[in-house]
Design an enzyme around this catalytic site. Structure first.
Site, PDB file in Angstrom:
ATOM      1  N   GLY A  42       0.852  -1.189   0.000  1.00  0.00           N
ATOM      2  CA  GLY A  42       0.000   0.000   0.000  1.00  0.00           C
ATOM      3  C   GLY A  42       0.883   1.232   0.000  1.00  0.00           C
ATOM      4  O   GLY A  42       2.103   1.142   0.184  1.00  0.00           O
ATOM      5  N   GLY A  96       2.812   3.617   1.361  1.00  0.00           N
ATOM      6  CA  GLY A  96       3.399   3.805   2.689  1.00  0.00           C
ATOM      7  C   GLY A  96       4.161   5.112   2.825  1.00  0.00           C
ATOM      8  O   GLY A  96       4.478   5.534   3.934  1.00  0.00           O
ATOM      9  N   ARG A  97       4.494   5.712   1.711  1.00  0.00           N
ATOM     10  CA  ARG A  97       5.165   7.013   1.788  1.00  0.00           C
ATOM     11  C   ARG A  97       4.715   7.932   0.665  1.00  0.00           C
ATOM     12  O   ARG A  97       5.416   8.854   0.273  1.00  0.00           O
ATOM     13  CB  ARG A  97       6.664   6.852   1.751  1.00  0.00           C
ATOM     14  CG  ARG A  97       7.210   6.145   0.530  1.00  0.00           C
ATOM     15  CD  ARG A  97       8.678   6.408   0.442  1.00  0.00           C
ATOM     16  NE  ARG A  97       9.341   5.507  -0.479  1.00  0.00           N
ATOM     17  CZ  ARG A  97      10.614   5.598  -0.799  1.00  0.00           C
ATOM     18  NH1 ARG A  97      11.344   6.553  -0.291  1.00  0.00           N
ATOM     19  NH2 ARG A  97      11.154   4.751  -1.627  1.00  0.00           N
ATOM     20  N   ARG A 147       4.615  13.311  -8.856  1.00  0.00           N
ATOM     21  CA  ARG A 147       4.791  12.821 -10.224  1.00  0.00           C
ATOM     22  C   ARG A 147       3.443  12.795 -10.942  1.00  0.00           C
ATOM     23  O   ARG A 147       2.396  12.571 -10.334  1.00  0.00           O
ATOM     24  CB  ARG A 147       5.436  11.441 -10.228  1.00  0.00           C
ATOM     25  CG  ARG A 147       4.637  10.351  -9.589  1.00  0.00           C
ATOM     26  CD  ARG A 147       5.159   8.977  -9.984  1.00  0.00           C
ATOM     27  NE  ARG A 147       6.161   8.420  -9.096  1.00  0.00           N
ATOM     28  CZ  ARG A 147       5.910   7.515  -8.153  1.00  0.00           C
ATOM     29  NH1 ARG A 147       4.696   7.062  -7.969  1.00  0.00           N
ATOM     30  NH2 ARG A 147       6.871   7.034  -7.415  1.00  0.00           N
ATOM     31  N   ARG A 159      -2.204  -0.374  -9.839  1.00  0.00           N
ATOM     32  CA  ARG A 159      -1.167  -1.371 -10.053  1.00  0.00           C
ATOM     33  C   ARG A 159      -1.752  -2.766 -10.238  1.00  0.00           C
ATOM     34  O   ARG A 159      -2.908  -3.025  -9.860  1.00  0.00           O
ATOM     35  CB  ARG A 159      -0.247  -1.403  -8.820  1.00  0.00           C
ATOM     36  CG  ARG A 159       0.480  -0.114  -8.582  1.00  0.00           C
ATOM     37  CD  ARG A 159       0.579   0.143  -7.087  1.00  0.00           C
ATOM     38  NE  ARG A 159       1.647   1.091  -6.800  1.00  0.00           N
ATOM     39  CZ  ARG A 159       1.456   2.380  -6.535  1.00  0.00           C
ATOM     40  NH1 ARG A 159       0.243   2.884  -6.498  1.00  0.00           N
ATOM     41  NH2 ARG A 159       2.479   3.174  -6.284  1.00  0.00           N
ATOM     42  N   ASP A 206       3.677  -4.363  -7.504  1.00  0.00           N
ATOM     43  CA  ASP A 206       3.160  -3.060  -7.044  1.00  0.00           C
ATOM     44  C   ASP A 206       3.833  -1.919  -7.788  1.00  0.00           C
ATOM     45  O   ASP A 206       3.487  -0.761  -7.565  1.00  0.00           O
ATOM     46  CB  ASP A 206       3.368  -2.897  -5.533  1.00  0.00           C
ATOM     47  CG  ASP A 206       4.833  -2.953  -5.138  1.00  0.00           C
ATOM     48  OD1 ASP A 206       5.521  -3.906  -5.563  1.00  0.00           O
ATOM     49  OD2 ASP A 206       5.304  -2.051  -4.430  1.00  0.00           O
TER      50      ASP A 206
HETATM   51  P1  AMP Z   1       8.953   0.756  -3.329  1.00  0.00           P
HETATM   52  O1  AMP Z   1      10.101  -0.198  -3.268  1.00  0.00           O
HETATM   53  O2  AMP Z   1       9.352   2.202  -3.264  1.00  0.00           O
HETATM   54  O3  AMP Z   1       8.024   0.468  -4.448  1.00  0.00           O
HETATM   55  O4  AMP Z   1       8.155   0.518  -1.964  1.00  0.00           O
HETATM   56  C1  AMP Z   1       7.604  -0.726  -1.587  1.00  0.00           C
HETATM   57  C2  AMP Z   1       6.650  -0.517  -0.429  1.00  0.00           C
HETATM   58  O5  AMP Z   1       7.343   0.000   0.715  1.00  0.00           O
HETATM   59  C3  AMP Z   1       5.525   0.441  -0.702  1.00  0.00           C
HETATM   60  O6  AMP Z   1       4.385  -0.026  -0.023  1.00  0.00           O
HETATM   61  C4  AMP Z   1       6.036   1.732  -0.111  1.00  0.00           C
HETATM   62  O7  AMP Z   1       4.998   2.597   0.225  1.00  0.00           O
HETATM   63  C5  AMP Z   1       6.785   1.232   1.118  1.00  0.00           C
HETATM   64  N1  AMP Z   1       7.867   2.124   1.533  1.00  0.00           N
HETATM   65  C6  AMP Z   1       9.053   2.323   0.913  1.00  0.00           C
HETATM   66  N2  AMP Z   1       9.806   3.203   1.590  1.00  0.00           N
HETATM   67  C7  AMP Z   1       9.086   3.601   2.668  1.00  0.00           C
HETATM   68  C8  AMP Z   1       9.304   4.514   3.753  1.00  0.00           C
HETATM   69  N3  AMP Z   1      10.438   5.194   3.871  1.00  0.00           N
HETATM   70  N4  AMP Z   1       8.321   4.653   4.660  1.00  0.00           N
HETATM   71  C9  AMP Z   1       7.190   3.967   4.564  1.00  0.00           C
HETATM   72  N5  AMP Z   1       6.919   3.091   3.577  1.00  0.00           N
HETATM   73  C10 AMP Z   1       7.849   2.907   2.638  1.00  0.00           C
HETATM   74 MG    MG Z   2       6.533   1.064  -5.368  1.00  0.00          MG
END
Ligand code: AMP
Ligand code: MG
Length: 480
Positions: free
Chosen positions: A89, A91-92, A188, A195, A262
């Site tokens: 989901g 998360g950031r 962006r 997804r 995702d």
């Molecule tokens: P990504 O690898 O950026 O596609 O992230 C994979 C998952 O980890 C997604 O659910 C993001 O929202 C979560 N995520 C990545 N970095 C962070 C962060 N610093 N804080 C919270 N959630 C994160």
């Molecule tokens: Mg991602």
């Protein structure tokens, strides 16, 4: 906020209801220094008239734009390196706004109908899906995403575009960057943030009603040529778009790095640029992410990775459709990818099609030459030197790589290329082609751009690079 008359808000994801997203609030950041503002993209959605203060309110504090309900963290699951994770989901990040592109933007890309666009964020704070993460983005991560998207756009790859980058004044701890490190929030602009993992979540929960709602939402907004209720038809459309995207990555020499479900969307635009790299030279096993120890997402394994992800999407659609037509749709990936790879190579060499066999010969001989050239023949210069086919022969053979252009593999390539007529030969008059070296995006340059920011807060190399990429985009003038 003085938005353009052409700004047309359309917060349609919100209409899907509370099962698909959670209302969230952006973090409050100690400062907001605007580092990058994409005026060209802003004009495409009627937001180019914002003052700097208004821009910062919208993309640093996320005060809702007119007609927008406020930030929504999207719910999704996903396979990460082939392991199912039901705790993903946004998360950031979150979906900050949705709007239609302006009529001028539709006309400029010769579109038949306007596209619905999302403004999504990265680094905007914690959400219910942060799993203990800080919800933040490092400034270096933001700079890297801006650079990746600009390069990919110039190279004709369907991609999200970096819209805004604002430095936020926090000190972040990261295991894989020297810490503490600077923070930023990115916005962006992308065609969709829905997804494969959005479907996976609904399937995991056994919610046929959610799958049906998603199908209709995605079909009507993003693939309207598909008939209502035709799940295999929708899969076919996603397969086609994904095959095109994958082929364009390959022709661009791009390694996304994290092809989890995702990180792939239903419109076949790439997004979410983390540990990406561009190939220095042709190395099929070239891997971008240090944590990808088995090379699952290596350069030449990207088609296989995308196909695997599509099989997961197909699996979700089994809840509402027969297996056989879904399998048929899925099996369209291989032929579509090969067709799109031919088209992508023609595009990159700036030549016209000459029929399937001749086009395929160009792909095969170019790859053979790149393979044989080893590290001496970098990826990007081959396309630069030979853009326009025979129209560039004199330039290529008197340029810095003239010595590399000999031998059997080269002869086969030249023979294959010269058969093709140039496409829009006048593009060669652009000053970019008078340079000896092409615009590239290799890791040393990316690190040098970051080092100037990190060490001296010097943004000049970053801005200069973006200006050169914009010139390259205009010179190549690739069409969607
Ligand atoms: P990504 O690898 O950026 O596609 O992230 C994979 C998952 O980890 C997604 O659910 C993001 O929202 C979560 N995520 C990545 N970095 C962070 C962060 N610093 N804080 C919270 N959630 C994160
Ligand atoms: Mg991602």
């Amino acid at each position: 906020m003085p938005v353009h008359a052409d700004y047309r808000p359309a917060p349609v994801f919100f209409d899907l209801g509370p099962d698909f997203a959670d209302a969230v609030e952006a973090a409050r950041f100690p400062k907001a220094d605007l580092r990058f503002r994409n005026q060209r993209a802003a004009a495409e959605v009627g937001l180019d008239g914002l003052s700097e203060a208004e821009w910062i309110a919208a993309f640093g504090r996320f005060e809702p734009l007119p007609g927008q309900p406020g930030p929504l963290a999207m719910r999704y699951h996903g396979h990460q390196f082939r392991h199912y994770n039901p705790d993903l989901g946004d998360g950031r990040g979150f979906l900050a706004a949705q709007m239609w592109e302006t009529p001028q933007a539709t006309a400029a890309r010769r579109g038949a109908r306007p596209r619905l666009l999302d403004l999504g964020t990265k680094g905007s704070g914690q959400t219910p899906w942060s799993r203990g993460g800080d919800g933040r983005l490092t400034l270096k991560g933001g700079v890297r995403e801006v650079l990746a998207a600009a390069m990919l756009e110039a190279l004709g790859v369907p991609t999200s575009r970096a819209f805004s980058l604002i430095e936020t004044g926090e000190a972040l701890e990261r295991g894989d960057e020297p810490s503490p490190t600077r923070s930023a929030v990115l916005a962006r602009l992308s065609h969709s943030h829905i997804r494969f993992g959005t479907f996976q979540r609904a399937a995991y929960l056994g919610r046929v009603d959610q799958i049906e709602a998603l199908i209709e939402h995605v079909r009507s907004l993003y693939h309207p040529q598909v008939a209502a209720g035709d799940a295999p038809g929708l899969l076919r459309a996603v397969v086609e778009a994904s095959a095109r995207l994958t082929a364009r990555w390959i022709a661009a020499g791009f390694v996304h790095g994290v092809l989890n479900t995702d990180n792939l969307n239903v419109t076949g635009e790439s997004f979410d640029y983390g540990p990406w790299r561009f190939l220095p030279s042709y190395q099929p096993g070239f891997t971008a992410a240090y944590f990808d120890q088995t090379g699952l997402y290596a350069f030449a394994r990207q088609p296989e990775a995308v196909f695997w992800n599509l099989t997961q999407l197909a699996g979700c659609l089994k809840l509402v459709a027969e297996v056989e037509p879904l399998t048929d749709a899925l099996n369209g990936f291989g032929p579509a990818y090969i067709r799109e790879l031919r088209a992508a190579f023609l595009m990159r060499f700036g030549v016209l099609s000459l029929g399937e066999a001749a086009d395929q010969r160009l792909v095969d001989t170019a790859l053979a030459l790149l393979r044989e050239g080893g590290e001496g023949l970098r990826w990007e210069p081959l396309f630069f030197d030979w853009f326009g086919g025979f129209a560039s022969a004199a330039r290529a053979l008197s340029g810095p790589r003239a010595k590399l252009y000999q031998g059997e593999a080269f002869d086969a390539f030249r023979f294959a290329l010269m058969a093709h007529e140039p496409d829009r030969i006048e593009r060669l008059e652009h000053p970019m082609f008078a340079a000896r070296e092409p615009e590239e995006m290799l890791i040393d340059e990316v690190e040098a751009i970051w080092a100037a920011i990190d060490a001296a807060d010097d943004w000049a190399p970053f801005r200069a690079k973006l200006a050169r990429l914009e010139a390259a985009r205009l010179a190549w003038a690739f069409t969607a």
